[in-house]
Design a protein around this motif. Sequence first.
Motif, short mmCIF file in Angstrom:
data_model
loop_
_atom_site.label_atom_id
_atom_site.label_comp_id
_atom_site.label_asym_id
_atom_site.label_seq_id
_atom_site.Cartn_x
_atom_site.Cartn_y
_atom_site.Cartn_z
N ALA A 1 56.90 30.89 126.34
CA ALA A 1 56.20 31.66 125.31
C ALA A 1 54.84 31.08 124.93
O ALA A 1 54.02 31.76 124.31
CB ALA A 1 57.08 31.75 124.06
N HIS A 2 54.60 29.81 125.29
CA HIS A 2 53.31 29.23 124.88
C HIS A 2 52.84 28.16 125.85
O HIS A 2 53.45 27.09 125.96
CB HIS A 2 53.41 28.64 123.47
N THR A 3 51.74 28.45 126.51
CA THR A 3 51.14 27.44 127.38
C THR A 3 49.63 27.67 127.46
O THR A 3 49.11 28.66 126.93
CB THR A 3 51.81 27.47 128.78
N THR B 1 48.79 32.85 117.34
CA THR B 1 47.93 31.84 116.72
C THR B 1 48.69 30.54 116.61
O THR B 1 49.93 30.52 116.62
CB THR B 1 47.43 32.31 115.33
N HIS B 2 47.93 29.42 116.54
CA HIS B 2 48.56 28.10 116.31
C HIS B 2 48.71 27.94 114.81
O HIS B 2 47.75 28.17 114.06
CB HIS B 2 47.66 27.00 116.86
N LEU B 3 49.88 27.52 114.37
CA LEU B 3 50.10 27.49 112.93
C LEU B 3 50.96 26.31 112.49
O LEU B 3 51.96 25.98 113.13
CB LEU B 3 50.77 28.80 112.50
N ALA C 1 52.55 29.70 117.29
CA ALA C 1 52.82 28.49 118.07
C ALA C 1 53.02 27.29 117.14
O ALA C 1 52.21 27.07 116.24
CB ALA C 1 51.67 28.22 119.04
N HIS C 2 54.10 26.60 117.35
CA HIS C 2 54.45 25.32 116.72
C HIS C 2 55.23 25.46 115.41
O HIS C 2 56.41 25.22 115.37
CB HIS C 2 53.24 24.39 116.58
N CYS C 3 54.56 25.76 114.29
CA CYS C 3 55.25 25.80 112.98
C CYS C 3 56.10 24.54 112.79
O CYS C 3 57.31 24.62 112.52
CB CYS C 3 56.10 27.06 112.84
ZN LIG Z 1 48.62 25.82 122.14
#
Ligand SMILES: [Zn+2]
Length: 412
Positions: A60-62, A204-206, A261-263
């Motif tokens: 899902a995220h790269t 978005t990165h969050l 992304a992340h949280c």
């Molecule tokens: Zn990223």
Amino acid sequence: MILRAKYLLPNSLQVIENGALVIRGSQIAEVGTYEAVKRGNDSEVRDLGEVVIMPGLVNAHTHLELTHHQDLIQRTSRFTDWLSQLIRNHKSDSEWVDSAVKDGIEMSVAGGATSVGDIHGFGMSAHTHKNSPVRTVVFFETTGFSPERTHIGVKRIDDYLASSPQKDALFQPAVSPHALYSTSATLYRYCLRLAQSRGLPLCTHLSETKDEIEFLASGTGAFADLLKAFGISMKEWTPSGCSPIQHLKDIGILEYRPLLAHCNYLTEADIKILAASNATVAFCPRAHHYFHHDSHPICRLIKAGVNVAIGTDSLASNWSLSMLDELKYLANTQDGLPPHTIFDLVTINGARGLSLERVGKLEKGWYADVIGVAIPDDGQSVIQQILDESARIILAIVAGQVCFDHGAQRDN
Ligand SMILES: [Zn+2]
């Protein structure tokens, strides 16, 4: 083609022994036991033997354009130092970026990913994705913090979308306002309107670091220093005074179906907000480890009903792009997650997070995105064996086309 193996897992809750599926064109035509599927069907049979057939994994995220950045970044657990190195290593050589993306796609498929949510920040590799055999959502990334830079960021995302290849069954353009410490609320709203009007996924990165939380709360700390170091003005910006999640909600992004992304750092109030939204959280376990973050709230998110997916992030903060490696790492480090939940995170949840339809399960009429995993066959449950250290990918098929083929048996 009939694909047969000792085990077939159409989803996380079902195990079919001596299972098979029929692939017709890009889709699955039938799923069941080999005997049932074979009856009345004389298609060519490919027997994988002591293997599990399951849905292809969803990364899902790269950031595949960073596949060759491993040696350009000095290892640090301080995120802003890492980001500063990344900004200084921005690449504008399209051949260099293309080759990184091509290698990244190859590594992804060999590691079991048949769908990839890829952030595209250098602006050069969308056509490489379009021509690749993998199902990709390409998130065109933009930044712009001050009013002048917001203006540039608007133009950048407009240009990316104008020059993007058209959407097709395997390629989906999408938008990504980068992060709250690099992108103004105005630019976030602009990206949201684009996404809404064109039906594009948005990522978005969050809430990635404690520094981000401090910056939004008071405008101080490592991100204020970073902006200053790059000559970016904070004059016309005031800190929101709230958490990143609350701020994103206030901007209006959470009403959409964003991929976050992340949280990594969430309060109980943040989790409640996420649970009431359509957001998906993309957790990147090994990148999380790379930066020595506090433990991730993944179990609390799942308990609250938030859709959680898994990503590898890039080789600038991970040691492989293999989703199977990511899975094994996740299983070894998150005791609270049952194996069937881990299976869902990397299949159906990831597909939902990337807004991919008919992807993430093996069902009649769904896309034939399938992998074969060789397992130790040691008496553990089949899903546990997929998470075993010795498990390996031997076959990857995307939309009915074989993309990776390694050591599988052939019959008939
Ligand atoms: Zn990223």
